[in-house]
Design a protein around this motif. Structure first.
Motif, PDB file in Angstrom:
ATOM      1  N   VAL A  71      70.598  54.873  18.415  1.00 53.05           N
ATOM      2  CA  VAL A  71      70.274  54.714  19.831  1.00 53.05           C
ATOM      3  C   VAL A  71      69.379  53.482  19.993  1.00 53.05           C
ATOM      4  O   VAL A  71      68.694  53.069  19.057  1.00 53.05           O
ATOM      5  N   VAL A  72      69.403  52.916  21.176  1.00 54.56           N
ATOM      6  CA  VAL A  72      68.466  51.850  21.540  1.00 54.56           C
ATOM      7  C   VAL A  72      67.561  52.394  22.629  1.00 54.56           C
ATOM      8  O   VAL A  72      68.019  53.021  23.593  1.00 54.56           O
ATOM      9  N   MET A  73      66.250  52.164  22.476  1.00 51.30           N
ATOM     10  CA  MET A  73      65.286  52.696  23.433  1.00 51.30           C
ATOM     11  C   MET A  73      64.181  51.682  23.670  1.00 51.30           C
ATOM     12  O   MET A  73      63.902  50.828  22.815  1.00 51.30           O
ATOM     13  N   VAL A  87      58.861  45.781  21.932  1.00 46.65           N
ATOM     14  CA  VAL A  87      60.193  45.304  22.313  1.00 46.65           C
ATOM     15  C   VAL A  87      61.149  46.491  22.254  1.00 46.65           C
ATOM     16  O   VAL A  87      60.750  47.602  21.912  1.00 46.65           O
ATOM     17  N   TYR A  88      62.413  46.275  22.595  1.00 51.83           N
ATOM     18  CA  TYR A  88      63.391  47.350  22.459  1.00 51.83           C
ATOM     19  C   TYR A  88      63.613  47.641  20.976  1.00 51.83           C
ATOM     20  O   TYR A  88      63.590  46.736  20.133  1.00 51.83           O
ATOM     21  N   GLY A  89      63.823  48.918  20.676  1.00 49.00           N
ATOM     22  CA  GLY A  89      64.038  49.333  19.292  1.00 49.00           C
ATOM     23  C   GLY A  89      65.396  49.976  19.107  1.00 49.00           C
ATOM     24  O   GLY A  89      65.927  50.613  20.030  1.00 49.00           O
ATOM     25  N   ILE A  90      65.964  49.800  17.917  1.00 43.74           N
ATOM     26  CA  ILE A  90      67.162  50.531  17.515  1.00 43.74           C
ATOM     27  C   ILE A  90      66.706  51.590  16.530  1.00 43.74           C
ATOM     28  O   ILE A  90      65.968  51.291  15.575  1.00 43.74           O
ATOM     29  N   GLY A  91      67.081  52.847  16.774  1.00 48.23           N
ATOM     30  CA  GLY A  91      66.523  53.917  15.966  1.00 48.23           C
ATOM     31  C   GLY A  91      67.522  54.992  15.604  1.00 48.23           C
ATOM     32  O   GLY A  91      68.624  55.072  16.154  1.00 48.23           O
ATOM     33  N   HIS A 111      54.864  54.369  25.017  1.00 44.02           N
ATOM     34  CA  HIS A 111      55.920  54.265  26.020  1.00 44.02           C
ATOM     35  C   HIS A 111      56.440  55.661  26.306  1.00 44.02           C
ATOM     36  O   HIS A 111      56.824  56.385  25.371  1.00 44.02           O
ATOM     37  N   PRO A 112      56.482  56.073  27.572  1.00 38.18           N
ATOM     38  CA  PRO A 112      56.830  57.473  27.879  1.00 38.18           C
ATOM     39  C   PRO A 112      58.231  57.863  27.441  1.00 38.18           C
ATOM     40  O   PRO A 112      58.445  58.999  26.999  1.00 38.18           O
ATOM     41  N   VAL A 113      59.200  56.962  27.560  1.00 42.30           N
ATOM     42  CA  VAL A 113      60.570  57.304  27.163  1.00 42.30           C
ATOM     43  C   VAL A 113      60.648  57.489  25.651  1.00 42.30           C
ATOM     44  O   VAL A 113      61.217  58.468  25.149  1.00 42.30           O
ATOM     45  N   ALA A 114      60.064  56.553  24.912  1.00 47.64           N
ATOM     46  CA  ALA A 114      60.062  56.658  23.450  1.00 47.64           C
ATOM     47  C   ALA A 114      59.353  57.933  23.003  1.00 47.64           C
ATOM     48  O   ALA A 114      59.841  58.665  22.134  1.00 47.64           O
ATOM     49  N   LEU A 115      58.195  58.218  23.590  1.00 45.00           N
ATOM     50  CA  LEU A 115      57.434  59.398  23.182  1.00 45.00           C
ATOM     51  C   LEU A 115      58.194  60.689  23.482  1.00 45.00           C
ATOM     52  O   LEU A 115      58.199  61.620  22.672  1.00 45.00           O
ATOM     53  N   SER A 125      63.672  49.981  14.212  1.00 44.04           N
ATOM     54  CA  SER A 125      63.465  48.552  14.000  1.00 44.04           C
ATOM     55  C   SER A 125      63.719  47.847  15.326  1.00 44.04           C
ATOM     56  O   SER A 125      64.246  48.441  16.269  1.00 44.04           O
ATOM     57  N   SER A 126      63.344  46.591  15.413  1.00 49.24           N
ATOM     58  CA  SER A 126      63.596  45.850  16.650  1.00 49.24           C
ATOM     59  C   SER A 126      65.092  45.763  16.907  1.00 49.24           C
ATOM     60  O   SER A 126      65.900  45.645  15.984  1.00 49.24           O
ATOM     61  N   ALA A 127      65.469  45.845  18.173  1.00 48.95           N
ATOM     62  CA  ALA A 127      66.878  45.879  18.556  1.00 48.95           C
ATOM     63  C   ALA A 127      67.440  44.457  18.617  1.00 48.95           C
ATOM     64  O   ALA A 127      67.495  43.836  19.677  1.00 48.95           O
ATOM     65  N   ASN A 128      67.844  43.969  17.469  1.00 54.12           N
ATOM     66  CA  ASN A 128      68.439  42.638  17.385  1.00 54.12           C
ATOM     67  C   ASN A 128      69.205  42.531  16.076  1.00 54.12           C
ATOM     68  O   ASN A 128      68.985  43.313  15.152  1.00 54.12           O
ATOM     69  N   THR A 129      70.084  41.552  16.005  1.00 51.20           N
ATOM     70  CA  THR A 129      70.739  41.242  14.742  1.00 51.20           C
ATOM     71  C   THR A 129      69.917  40.196  14.008  1.00 51.20           C
ATOM     72  O   THR A 129      69.156  39.439  14.619  1.00 51.20           O
TER      73      THR A 129
END
Length: 220
Positions: free
Chosen positions: A35-37, A42-46, A131-135, A147-151
């Motif tokens: 998922v990306v959140m 920054v945005y994370g891929i998890g 961050h409320p959504v992440a938490l 990790s950070s959401a990037n290639t």
């Protein structure tokens, strides 16, 4: 021009979409998918931190090898007690001062844990994001490898559109929390030695770490 939407995208600024998005993201994480959140940096891929195959998928999506291990995000202060060998007084002090927030702590992970985050040499990097959504997602599914959401070779995504452009269908669910603002990486402090060791300085400074722990801080 907007990026093509390849996977479910939920606007977390809309209450109903946020509820549905978090439920979809939780199902994806429990199913070993990515998922990306949004986070406070920054945005994370998890993914599920305890799923070796999901972590490998995460690294593959980023086009990165295990030589750069993935950190773990947690949803509460107390979660780390079950993840590490011991929590030194310096870690407790830093957690109370800066969590949730932009400080990552490197500690020796509990040997009983069956996880594979990359070449960690028996350690794990932990952070509680502000961050409320992440938490909310973390409190629902437990520790996540993030990790950070990037290639590899590209800057971290500061919007969900940037994440979609780079990661596309490798991610099951995208949660849109709006622009992340200025991309400031978290400070990383290694607490596996006799004194705190600053691996990366971000918003939290070496002087602040020294003040809170009452110890001199080494620099990598």
């Amino acid at each position: 021009m907007s990026a093509p939407q390849t996977q479910p995208l939920f606007d977390c600024g809309v209450p109903d979409e946020r509820t549905r998005g978090l439920a979809a993201a939780a199902r994806a994480v429990r199913g070993g998918r990515l998922v990306v959140m949004p986070t406070d940096t920054v945005y994370g891929i998890g993914c599920d931190a305890f799923s070796g195959s999901a972590v490998r998928d995460l690294l593959a999506a980023k086009r990165r090898g295990p030589d750069m291990p993935v950190g773990v995000l947690v949803g509460s202060w107390t979660t780390i007690d079950g993840l590490v060998t011991a929590v030194p007084a310096s870690a407790r002090a830093l957690i109370e001062a800066f969590w949730p927030g932009e400080l990552s702590l490197v500690l020796e992970h509990a040997p009983s844990l069956a996880w594979d985050l990359g070449s960690t040499r028996g350690t794990v990097m932990l952070r509680m994001p502000l961050h409320p959504v992440a938490l909310e997602l973390l409190r629902e599914v437990g520790p996540m490898a993030v990790s950070s959401a990037n290639t590899s070779g590209n800057p971290p995504a500061s919007t969900v559109t940037e994440a979609i452009t780079m990661l596309a269908s490798s991610v099951e669910v995208y949660l849109d929390g709006g622009p992340s603002g200025e991309a400031v990486a978290s400070t990383i402090v290694d607490l596996t030695g006799p004194r705190p060791r600053l691996l990366r300085e971000g918003t939290v400074t070496a002087e602040q770490v020294a003040e809170v722990t009452g110890q001199d801080v080494d620099r990598a």
